[in-house]
Structure formats: C-alpha cells, structure tokens
Design a protein around this motif. Sequence first.
Motif, PDB file in Angstrom:
ATOM      1  N   ALA A  85      -4.375   3.560  -2.708  1.00 13.63           N
ATOM      2  CA  ALA A  85      -3.776   4.910  -2.012  1.00 13.63           C
ATOM      3  C   ALA A  85      -3.653   5.887  -3.364  1.00 13.63           C
TER       4      ALA A  85
ATOM      5  N   ASN B 237     -10.168   6.798  -0.116  1.00 15.81           N
ATOM      6  CA  ASN B 237      -8.599   7.831  -0.091  1.00 15.81           C
ATOM      7  C   ASN B 237      -8.162   8.031  -1.719  1.00 15.81           C
TER       8      ASN B 237
ATOM      9  N   THR C 193      -0.608  -2.486  -3.914  1.00 15.56           N
ATOM     10  CA  THR C 193      -1.608  -3.389  -3.683  1.00 15.56           C
ATOM     11  C   THR C 193      -2.873  -2.812  -3.045  1.00 15.56           C
TER      12      THR C 193
ATOM     13  N   LEU D  75      -7.293  -7.926   0.439  1.00 17.75           N
ATOM     14  CA  LEU D  75      -7.118  -6.488   0.941  1.00 17.75           C
ATOM     15  C   LEU D  75      -8.567  -7.187   1.744  1.00 17.75           C
TER      16      LEU D  75
ATOM     17  N   GLY E 219       1.029  -1.189   0.218  1.00 13.08           N
ATOM     18  CA  GLY E 219      -0.382   0.311  -0.179  1.00 13.08           C
ATOM     19  C   GLY E 219       0.609   1.386  -0.015  1.00 13.08           C
TER      20      GLY E 219
ATOM     21  N   LYS F 235       9.941   6.019  -2.445  1.00  9.39           N
ATOM     22  CA  LYS F 235      10.038   7.194  -2.237  1.00  9.39           C
ATOM     23  C   LYS F 235      10.897   8.136  -1.062  1.00  9.39           C
TER      24      LYS F 235
ATOM     25  N   THR G 297       2.305   9.730  -8.461  1.00  6.17           N
ATOM     26  CA  THR G 297       2.016  11.084  -7.490  1.00  6.17           C
ATOM     27  C   THR G 297       4.031  11.589  -6.994  1.00  6.17           C
TER      28      THR G 297
HETATM   29  P1  NAD Z   1      -0.896   1.176   3.892  1.00  2.34           P
HETATM   30  O1  NAD Z   1       0.343   0.542   2.763  1.00  2.34           O
HETATM   31  O2  NAD Z   1      -0.432   1.016   5.552  1.00  2.34           O
HETATM   32  O3  NAD Z   1      -1.526  -0.724   3.970  1.00  2.34           O
HETATM   33  C1  NAD Z   1      -2.273  -1.316   5.651  1.00  2.34           C
HETATM   34  C2  NAD Z   1      -2.692  -2.539   6.060  1.00  2.34           C
HETATM   35  O4  NAD Z   1      -2.583  -3.042   4.880  1.00  2.34           O
HETATM   36  C3  NAD Z   1      -0.803  -2.832   5.444  1.00  2.34           C
HETATM   37  O5  NAD Z   1       0.085  -3.575   6.922  1.00  2.34           O
HETATM   38  C4  NAD Z   1      -0.197  -3.300   4.338  1.00  2.34           C
HETATM   39  O6  NAD Z   1       1.082  -4.472   4.165  1.00  2.34           O
HETATM   40  C5  NAD Z   1      -2.074  -3.945   3.878  1.00  2.34           C
HETATM   41  N1  NAD Z   1      -2.125  -4.586   2.635  1.00  2.34           N
HETATM   42  C6  NAD Z   1      -1.412  -3.459   1.816  1.00  2.34           C
HETATM   43  N2  NAD Z   1      -1.536  -4.186   0.235  1.00  2.34           N
HETATM   44  C7  NAD Z   1      -2.524  -5.557   0.967  1.00  2.34           C
HETATM   45  C8  NAD Z   1      -3.651  -6.728   0.278  1.00  2.34           C
HETATM   46  N3  NAD Z   1      -3.982  -6.292  -1.304  1.00  2.34           N
HETATM   47  N4  NAD Z   1      -3.722  -7.532   0.680  1.00  2.34           N
HETATM   48  C9  NAD Z   1      -4.186  -7.123   2.074  1.00  2.34           C
HETATM   49  N5  NAD Z   1      -3.140  -6.681   2.733  1.00  2.34           N
HETATM   50  C10 NAD Z   1      -2.663  -5.713   2.232  1.00  2.34           C
HETATM   51  O7  NAD Z   1      -2.074   1.957   3.829  1.00  2.34           O
HETATM   52  P2  NAD Z   1      -2.650   2.869   2.602  1.00  2.34           P
HETATM   53  O8  NAD Z   1      -3.731   3.309   3.354  1.00  2.34           O
HETATM   54  O9  NAD Z   1      -2.370   2.133   0.916  1.00  2.34           O
HETATM   55  O10 NAD Z   1      -1.350   3.700   2.797  1.00  2.34           O
HETATM   56  C11 NAD Z   1      -1.106   4.703   3.396  1.00  2.34           C
HETATM   57  C12 NAD Z   1      -0.296   5.157   3.866  1.00  2.34           C
HETATM   58  O11 NAD Z   1      -0.265   5.881   2.299  1.00  2.34           O
HETATM   59  C13 NAD Z   1       0.269   7.004   4.152  1.00  2.34           C
HETATM   60  O12 NAD Z   1       1.294   7.319   5.076  1.00  2.34           O
HETATM   61  C14 NAD Z   1      -0.580   8.046   2.928  1.00  2.34           C
HETATM   62  O13 NAD Z   1       0.307   9.328   4.142  1.00  2.34           O
HETATM   63  C15 NAD Z   1       0.241   7.216   2.416  1.00  2.34           C
HETATM   64  N6  NAD Z   1      -0.059   8.060   0.888  1.00  2.34           N
HETATM   65  C16 NAD Z   1       0.862   9.066   0.268  1.00  2.34           C
HETATM   66  C17 NAD Z   1       0.686   9.898  -1.038  1.00  2.34           C
HETATM   67  C18 NAD Z   1       0.719  10.748  -2.020  1.00  2.34           C
HETATM   68  O14 NAD Z   1       0.930  10.586  -2.576  1.00  2.34           O
HETATM   69  N7  NAD Z   1       2.351  10.585  -1.311  1.00  2.34           N
HETATM   70  C19 NAD Z   1      -0.954   9.063  -1.626  1.00  2.34           C
HETATM   71  C20 NAD Z   1      -2.242   8.968  -0.767  1.00  2.34           C
HETATM   72  C21 NAD Z   1      -0.843   7.745   0.464  1.00  2.34           C
END
Ligand code: NAD
Length: 353
Positions: free
Chosen positions: A119, A169, A116, A158, A93, A101, A124
């Motif tokens: 997000a 999101n 996966t 997921l 994720g 990055k 970006t």
């Molecule tokens: P995450 O990456 O923390 O994932 C949440 C949980 O789900 C983790 O334990 C991960 O391992 C698990 N997971 C991921 N894919 C899975 C799948 N297919 N099956 C089962 N489990 C899975 O959460 P998120 O919401 O994806 O990302 C959040 C982070 O992304 C934050 O730090 C946020 O600031 C950042 N983000 C950044 C941008 C940017 O443009 N910079 C944009 C959006 C989010």
Amino acid sequence: MVRAFRHELAAQRVSLGLGNLAEVAEEAARFGPGFVVASSDRDSVASRVAQLVGAGEGDRFLRAAQHTPIAVTEEALAVLGRRSPSCIVSVGGGSATGLAKALALRSGLPVVAVPTTYAGSEMTSILGQTDAARKWTLRDEAVRPRAVVYDAELTCGLPPRSSAASGLNALAHAVEAFWARDASPVLLLLAEEAVRVLTEALPAVVADGADTGARLDALYGAYLAGTCLGACEMALHHRICHVLGGRYELPHAETHAVVLPQVAALYAATAPVGPLGRALGCDPAALGPTLFDLLGRLGLPRSLTELGLPPGAVGEAVSLVVAAGGYTPVEAGPAELGALLARAATGAPPPGA
Ligand code: NAD
C-alpha cells in the motif's frame, strides 16, 4: 537542462530485507515500549512483533479496518489511554498503518511500521479517515512513521489477488507522480524505477507467492512508490478512489487497480510522458490499454461493478469527485469523468493507441 526543483527528504529510517523482522526491536527501542496495532486476521505476526517491542497483552489493538473509520480509532484510543507506551507499532497492510497514524495524530506518539502489503502508506504523512460514508485526507508530519521495517518474508502469505491489487495500488502512486506539479527530477527517477520493478515483480509474485526474490522486489517497488506518494501531490486518480472507497466502501486496493488504466488513458491522451512509457515498455500514448492488459494478466477484476459499485451510482460519483475539487493535470469536466467512470463501472477497455 534540469528544471529548478525543491526536494525534501523526510526523516525516516528504512530497512528492507528477507527475514529481518527482528530489526523492529531495535527501531522501537529508540523510543521505548510499543503499542501494537494490526487487523484481526494478523494476530500471529502481531504477537511476534509484540514480543519484539516489549508490548504486553494489554498493549495491543487488533481491529484495524479499511479506510480508518473514526469509530475504530476512538476505540483504540480508549485502550491506548489506559496504557503508557512510548511508540505505536503497526504490522499489516495500509489499514494497520492508517490506524497507527490516526493514533499518532491524537497522542503525539511516534510510529514504527512493519508493512506487509504494497500500500505504501508507511512512507507518507498522509492520513485518510472515514466517517458517515465520507473519506477525507490530511497531511501531518506527526503521522509519518519514523522507522519502517520491510521484511519480504511476511508478504509471502498475501494471496495472489490481494498481492496483485495492492501492487497496483503502489503502481498508481508512482504513475500519478509523473503528472504532479511538484515532483522533482529525483522523485521521477524513483517513480520510473518503481514502475519498472513493480511491473516485473508482480506477475512473478502472482505465479508463485513463495518466490522470495519477486516478493523482495515487489516490496522494494512499493517502498519507492510510497515515497512518491509521500513527496508530491496526488490528483484525479487518488481523488476518484477516495470518493469510491468512502461513499461506497469499495475495497481500496482493487479500486485503485480498476481505476488506474482509465485515468492513465485520460492523462496520456493529452499529456503523454516518455519515461513512464519507457518503464512500462509501451508507447506513452498507449498507457491505458497497457495497464488494462496488465490487470488481465494478473487475474484482477476490471470493473467497479464486480467490486460492489451499486447500479446507477456513476452520476453521483461524478458529482462527488467534482465537488471534492483539487488539482487535475488534464481537462476533465463532468462529461469526461462520466465517460471514464462508466467505462470503469462496466470494465470496458480505456481508449489509447
Ligand atoms: P488492508 O491493510 O486492509 O489489508 C487487507 C487484508 O489483508 C487485511 O485483512 C490484512 O490483515 C490482510 N493482510 C495484510 N498483509 C497480509 C499478508 N502479508 N498476508 C496475508 N494477509 C495480509 O489493505 P491495504 O490495501 O494494504 O490497505 C488499505 C488501506 O490503506 C486503506 O484504508 C487506504 O486508505 C490506506 N492507504 C493509505 C495510504 C496513505 O498514504 N495514507 C496509502 C495507501 C493506502
């Protein structure tokens, strides 16, 4: 008549499919051996990716964490410094993408991303980092992944709540683009399509996580929404979520989900946007309640308190959002923000037609 615009296309190669993970080998090979980063619970898929990109046992760091804490980046950088990879490959994720990055910024290595969740970070040049209960973001082309491989099969595991929250999101990126001052008409077409695709696909994904068609559509929507986030300025919504995530360590995707209907209601009350209403199938002025209803249908929490916002935190959060400054599309002083966050804290429905 179309208004004058500037639309910049970033140099990224994107592949989206079902069962196309092996393409990551070709993408990474353009640079050389990879260094794989992921969250700790993604070790099985991380191993598959490591094999594909020629990463040995030592070329992995599987402790990516939410909000990209500086301490974790420094740990990963120390491991990276003992190896000599040619690119960083993230799988997972936004946390995994964020760590890749952060490493790219410090090492100059290119990133290949295998997202996966929904997000959108992979599209970006934005990097959010945290330290000492504060989150800040920067934009730097060095961190924008050079290649992205979306394999919807990887998203089938997921869980429903994570899928729905992550989808919201993504939706937030597309929704906020409608009020960006620098969104080109081309980008708004992508935003409209993102909203349409995500709102159709997410209920199907939540009903049946193994519905590969819905998974593919949701990932496509996330790609479009991430493109919006990457190509125009974000405003009050993203700012509020950064404050809440950085200061109170609230879960990123769920926080976006809870805050979005409230901010959308504020925007829509003073500056309704027709195409957005069209994509959501609602009166443009009823945006807030429509999104709030969507949260309910997807089984998502609707209050920040449920996510861990401490009692009495609204006042401090308002001050932090005001202090963060930045663009706000509509009039929103401390009084409006206080009312908005109080509703979000308790899960009260947003105003709207
Ligand atoms: P995450 O990456 O923390 O994932 C949440 C949980 O789900 C983790 O334990 C991960 O391992 C698990 N997971 C991921 N894919 C899975 C799948 N297919 N099956 C089962 N489990 C899975 O959460 P998120 O919401 O994806 O990302 C959040 C982070 O992304 C934050 O730090 C946020 O600031 C950042 N983000 C950044 C941008 C940017 O443009 N910079 C944009 C959006 C989010």
